[in-house]
Design a protein around this motif. Sequence first.
Motif, PDB file in Angstrom:
ATOM      1  N   PHE A 236       0.640 -26.617  39.625  1.00 14.33           N
ATOM      2  CA  PHE A 236       0.887 -27.575  38.448  1.00 14.33           C
ATOM      3  C   PHE A 236       1.149 -27.000  37.207  1.00 14.33           C
ATOM      4  CE2 PHE A 236      -3.366 -26.012  38.155  1.00 14.33           C
ATOM      5  CZ  PHE A 236      -3.905 -26.010  36.867  1.00 14.33           C
ATOM      6  N   HIS A 237       1.856 -27.794  36.560  1.00 10.49           N
ATOM      7  CA  HIS A 237       2.222 -27.142  34.932  1.00 10.49           C
ATOM      8  C   HIS A 237       0.798 -27.104  34.178  1.00 10.49           C
ATOM      9  CE1 HIS A 237       6.438 -28.322  35.448  1.00 10.49           C
ATOM     10  NE2 HIS A 237       6.301 -27.579  36.265  1.00 10.49           N
ATOM     11  N   PRO A 238       0.478 -26.159  33.415  1.00  9.68           N
ATOM     12  CA  PRO A 238      -0.704 -26.051  33.000  1.00  9.68           C
ATOM     13  C   PRO A 238      -0.762 -27.134  31.694  1.00  9.68           C
ATOM     14  CG  PRO A 238       0.263 -23.896  32.804  1.00  9.68           C
ATOM     15  CD  PRO A 238       1.305 -24.674  33.270  1.00  9.68           C
ATOM     16  N   GLY A 239       0.371 -27.609  31.029  1.00  6.41           N
ATOM     17  CA  GLY A 239       0.225 -28.675  30.011  1.00  6.41           C
ATOM     18  C   GLY A 239       0.757 -28.307  28.758  1.00  6.41           C
ATOM     19  N   SER A 240       0.197 -29.042  27.661  1.00  2.00           N
ATOM     20  CA  SER A 240       0.817 -28.607  26.481  1.00  2.00           C
ATOM     21  C   SER A 240      -0.555 -28.838  25.371  1.00  2.00           C
ATOM     22  CB  SER A 240       1.972 -29.898  25.994  1.00  2.00           C
ATOM     23  OG  SER A 240       2.200 -29.833  24.555  1.00  2.00           O
ATOM     24  N   THR A 241      -0.395 -28.145  24.149  1.00  2.00           N
ATOM     25  CA  THR A 241      -1.372 -28.056  23.312  1.00  2.00           C
ATOM     26  C   THR A 241      -1.204 -29.618  22.447  1.00  2.00           C
ATOM     27  OG1 THR A 241      -0.298 -26.855  21.720  1.00  2.00           O
ATOM     28  CG2 THR A 241      -1.411 -25.599  23.354  1.00  2.00           C
ATOM     29  N   LEU A 242      -0.251 -29.971  22.553  1.00  2.00           N
ATOM     30  CA  LEU A 242       0.299 -31.094  21.721  1.00  2.00           C
ATOM     31  C   LEU A 242       0.023 -30.744  20.189  1.00  2.00           C
ATOM     32  CD1 LEU A 242      -1.470 -33.719  23.763  1.00  2.00           C
ATOM     33  CD2 LEU A 242       0.928 -33.479  23.582  1.00  2.00           C
ATOM     34  N   GLY A 243       0.097 -29.561  19.867  1.00  2.00           N
ATOM     35  CA  GLY A 243       0.068 -29.355  18.502  1.00  2.00           C
ATOM     36  C   GLY A 243      -1.380 -28.869  17.912  1.00  2.00           C
ATOM     37  N   LEU A 244      -2.463 -28.880  19.075  1.00  2.00           N
ATOM     38  CA  LEU A 244      -3.779 -28.598  18.653  1.00  2.00           C
ATOM     39  C   LEU A 244      -4.064 -27.165  18.834  1.00  2.00           C
ATOM     40  CD1 LEU A 244      -5.342 -31.933  20.154  1.00  2.00           C
ATOM     41  CD2 LEU A 244      -4.867 -31.330  17.695  1.00  2.00           C
ATOM     42  N   PRO A 245      -5.291 -26.624  18.345  1.00  2.00           N
ATOM     43  CA  PRO A 245      -5.393 -25.194  18.577  1.00  2.00           C
ATOM     44  C   PRO A 245      -5.373 -24.722  20.053  1.00  2.00           C
ATOM     45  CG  PRO A 245      -6.990 -26.024  17.164  1.00  2.00           C
ATOM     46  CD  PRO A 245      -6.203 -27.215  17.611  1.00  2.00           C
ATOM     47  N   ARG A 246      -4.550 -23.537  20.432  1.00  2.00           N
ATOM     48  CA  ARG A 246      -4.324 -22.982  21.785  1.00  2.00           C
ATOM     49  C   ARG A 246      -5.388 -22.628  22.347  1.00  2.00           C
ATOM     50  NH1 ARG A 246       0.453 -21.642  24.780  1.00  2.00           N
ATOM     51  NH2 ARG A 246       1.411 -22.529  22.818  1.00  2.00           N
ATOM     52  N   SER A 247      -6.491 -22.084  21.829  1.00  2.00           N
ATOM     53  CA  SER A 247      -7.719 -21.831  22.592  1.00  2.00           C
ATOM     54  C   SER A 247      -8.554 -22.833  23.165  1.00  2.00           C
ATOM     55  CB  SER A 247      -8.660 -20.887  21.706  1.00  2.00           C
ATOM     56  OG  SER A 247      -8.949 -21.625  20.580  1.00  2.00           O
ATOM     57  N   GLU A 248      -8.327 -24.058  22.025  1.00  2.00           N
ATOM     58  CA  GLU A 248      -9.315 -25.060  22.717  1.00  2.00           C
ATOM     59  C   GLU A 248      -8.511 -25.869  23.863  1.00  2.00           C
ATOM     60  OE1 GLU A 248      -9.933 -27.663  19.421  1.00  2.00           O
ATOM     61  OE2 GLU A 248     -10.875 -26.011  18.106  1.00  2.00           O
ATOM     62  N   ALA A 249      -7.309 -25.825  23.739  1.00  2.00           N
ATOM     63  CA  ALA A 249      -6.465 -26.426  24.902  1.00  2.00           C
ATOM     64  C   ALA A 249      -6.524 -25.676  26.278  1.00  2.00           C
ATOM     65  CB  ALA A 249      -4.987 -26.390  24.706  1.00  2.00           C
ATOM     66  N   LEU A 250      -6.708 -24.298  26.162  1.00  3.77           N
ATOM     67  CA  LEU A 250      -6.886 -23.647  27.218  1.00  3.77           C
ATOM     68  C   LEU A 250      -8.265 -23.831  28.030  1.00  3.77           C
ATOM     69  CD1 LEU A 250      -5.150 -20.186  26.234  1.00  3.77           C
ATOM     70  CD2 LEU A 250      -4.243 -22.045  27.318  1.00  3.77           C
ATOM     71  N   ALA A 251      -9.192 -23.914  27.168  1.00  2.21           N
ATOM     72  CA  ALA A 251     -10.435 -24.145  27.401  1.00  2.21           C
ATOM     73  C   ALA A 251     -10.600 -25.589  28.353  1.00  2.21           C
ATOM     74  CB  ALA A 251     -11.646 -23.925  26.201  1.00  2.21           C
ATOM     75  N   ARG A 252      -9.866 -26.480  27.693  1.00  6.98           N
ATOM     76  CA  ARG A 252      -9.904 -27.814  28.227  1.00  6.98           C
ATOM     77  C   ARG A 252      -9.543 -27.681  29.897  1.00  6.98           C
ATOM     78  NH1 ARG A 252      -9.044 -29.645  23.009  1.00  6.98           N
ATOM     79  NH2 ARG A 252      -6.908 -29.533  23.107  1.00  6.98           N
ATOM     80  N   ILE A 253      -8.356 -26.929  30.100  1.00  3.03           N
ATOM     81  CA  ILE A 253      -7.497 -26.862  31.329  1.00  3.03           C
ATOM     82  C   ILE A 253      -8.663 -26.339  32.189  1.00  3.03           C
ATOM     83  CG2 ILE A 253      -6.009 -25.827  32.695  1.00  3.03           C
ATOM     84  CD1 ILE A 253      -4.172 -25.552  30.104  1.00  3.03           C
ATOM     85  N   ALA A 254      -9.451 -25.052  31.892  1.00  4.79           N
ATOM     86  CA  ALA A 254     -10.368 -24.426  32.574  1.00  4.79           C
ATOM     87  C   ALA A 254     -11.437 -25.341  33.162  1.00  4.79           C
ATOM     88  CB  ALA A 254     -11.054 -23.276  32.092  1.00  4.79           C
ATOM     89  N   ALA A 255     -12.000 -26.291  32.064  1.00  8.89           N
ATOM     90  CA  ALA A 255     -13.170 -27.239  32.452  1.00  8.89           C
ATOM     91  C   ALA A 255     -12.671 -28.168  33.386  1.00  8.89           C
ATOM     92  CB  ALA A 255     -13.610 -27.601  30.918  1.00  8.89           C
ATOM     93  N   HIS A 256     -11.513 -28.718  33.378  1.00  5.89           N
ATOM     94  CA  HIS A 256     -11.089 -29.466  34.530  1.00  5.89           C
ATOM     95  C   HIS A 256     -10.921 -28.929  35.838  1.00  5.89           C
ATOM     96  CE1 HIS A 256     -10.145 -33.075  31.842  1.00  5.89           C
ATOM     97  NE2 HIS A 256      -9.531 -32.529  31.074  1.00  5.89           N
ATOM     98  N   LEU A 257     -10.646 -27.719  35.555  1.00  7.80           N
ATOM     99  CA  LEU A 257     -10.243 -27.070  36.988  1.00  7.80           C
ATOM    100  C   LEU A 257     -11.904 -26.809  37.591  1.00  7.80           C
ATOM    101  CD1 LEU A 257      -7.757 -24.139  36.670  1.00  7.80           C
ATOM    102  CD2 LEU A 257      -7.478 -26.448  37.492  1.00  7.80           C
ATOM    103  N   ASN A 258     -12.702 -26.351  36.803  1.00  5.24           N
ATOM    104  CA  ASN A 258     -14.134 -26.430  37.363  1.00  5.24           C
ATOM    105  C   ASN A 258     -14.745 -27.404  37.739  1.00  5.24           C
ATOM    106  OD1 ASN A 258     -14.321 -23.443  36.550  1.00  5.24           O
ATOM    107  ND2 ASN A 258     -14.974 -23.935  34.346  1.00  5.24           N
ATOM    108  N   ARG A 259     -14.476 -28.708  37.139  1.00  8.75           N
ATOM    109  CA  ARG A 259     -14.968 -29.718  37.579  1.00  8.75           C
ATOM    110  C   ARG A 259     -14.236 -30.259  39.166  1.00  8.75           C
ATOM    111  NH1 ARG A 259     -13.614 -35.616  34.757  1.00  8.75           N
ATOM    112  NH2 ARG A 259     -14.585 -37.091  36.416  1.00  8.75           N
ATOM    113  N   ALA A 260     -12.812 -30.092  38.839  1.00  9.43           N
ATOM    114  CA  ALA A 260     -12.267 -30.473  40.400  1.00  9.43           C
ATOM    115  C   ALA A 260     -12.547 -29.515  41.501  1.00  9.43           C
ATOM    116  CB  ALA A 260     -10.696 -29.961  39.975  1.00  9.43           C
ATOM    117  N   HIS A 261     -12.953 -28.291  41.281  1.00 10.43           N
ATOM    118  CA  HIS A 261     -13.296 -27.357  42.391  1.00 10.43           C
ATOM    119  C   HIS A 261     -14.675 -27.908  42.839  1.00 10.43           C
ATOM    120  CE1 HIS A 261     -10.753 -23.907  40.463  1.00 10.43           C
ATOM    121  NE2 HIS A 261     -10.056 -24.619  41.198  1.00 10.43           N
ATOM    122  N   LYS A 262     -15.579 -28.321  42.123  1.00 13.93           N
ATOM    123  CA  LYS A 262     -16.855 -28.972  42.637  1.00 13.93           C
ATOM    124  C   LYS A 262     -16.552 -30.273  43.563  1.00 13.93           C
ATOM    125  CE  LYS A 262     -19.474 -27.030  39.012  1.00 13.93           C
ATOM    126  NZ  LYS A 262     -20.148 -27.411  37.732  1.00 13.93           N
TER     127      LYS A 262
END
Length: 478
Positions: A236-262
Amino acid sequence: MPRPQRAAAAKAKSKPIDFPESSEASSSDEAAKTKVVEHKSVQVRETITAKEKPNSSVTVTKLEKTVKTTVKLKPKAGVKRKAGEDNDNDSNSDNEGQKSTIQKKVRASTKKNPPTMIPAVARTVGMKMLVGAHVSMAKGVQNAITNSNNIGGNAFALFLKSQRKWASPDMKESDAVAFREACKESRFDPKRHILPHGSYLINLAQSDKEKAKQAYDCFIDDLKRCERLGIGLYNFHPGSTLGLPRSEALARIAAHLNRAHKETRFVKTVLENMAGQGNIIGANFEDLRDIIADVMDKDRVGVCLDTCHLFAAGHDIRTQASYDTVMANFDRIVGREYLVALHLNDSKAPLGSNRDLHQNIGVGFLGLEAFRVLMNDKKLEGLPMVLETPMKVESTWAEEIKLLESLVGTPGNDPDFLVKAAKLSAKGEEERKAAEAAEKKKAIKKAPKPRKKGGKKQSEESWEDGNTEDEAEHSCEH
């Protein structure tokens, strides 16, 4: 007679075929009606002679074999046609008004007895470099396997549902069973050889709660489909920051992956590197590294490197030396253990353009040498390598698969290779020149404008000119 043909013949006997009666067809006993039957990738032509009698002989020709059976022709009552009106069941008369034809596609069901098709191009047995393409799953998810076999692929990708809709009908269990059985018959390991592609709509970096839920629901639905099919990788494509802080956007992606893995059991979520247009995440290796760093189960996350995206993002892989540098950087920043798949595409745009424009192998700015280097990297053996190049006819991918396989063990100074590389390069020369001219023009527009007399600021119009359509490019040109 092969089983699929006997089944088709038996079905033809048991069920009448209805045709609407046209004014031209009813005026002559010699009128002929023709329908094209499409059964998987093999076409069957049936010629039906229409007469006033209720029964008529039907000749079915398939793979140079002829089978005869008898069906009832029942004209539908009350069907009228205006002069000059076109539809799928119209009969078109010739100049003498004596003959008429009907073209109609009939799709045979493959739920119970999917046909075993003879590949148009044989798969290369024993290949360690597993090359395939992103094939269609139309007419059933198991049909993707047939399509991959037909082009000689040893790996393949597919969409598990519509890539441009949020919600799709649930997968039928019969389709899932048929897919798993077809994998066994074709000797595909669904956990290693198949790389589904996620929806283009998914953005796991989304901050809006409602939109984030919509993206996650679509994402987790795909993962669960993978596991029902026995598939072990999901790109899958990681996504877009939509202009928001990049570090926060990357953290949101990781959080979704952790939830999906469970919520799932074994499918590995595979991040794809991107070309870098606009606010898109994944053009640099650091983005991928930082997402993986926050994923708790490291065995459930991986990376797919797209050659076009690499080049567009400024990673030069055109020579052995530059390729080695890029891969050494990947190993150092991300880690080679996370590389689980590749997308093989040449590029229509120059190095560092941030343009996600795929081109056929050897025709674009990367050139054939880049793929010769890649196909001789022993660290890539056993990974699914998927073509997403432009394809107008099915033979395109079949030819490119054989081309890439032929590069294994080929030295860079091989005379035949040099001739082939030059020929492919010449094929795309004019298009590359046009792309280079466009890039130069764009660079001029983006360059800072000198202030006018009086110290006026750069006009709003010139600022808009400096922005390009790249900002709106979010998906690959497959």
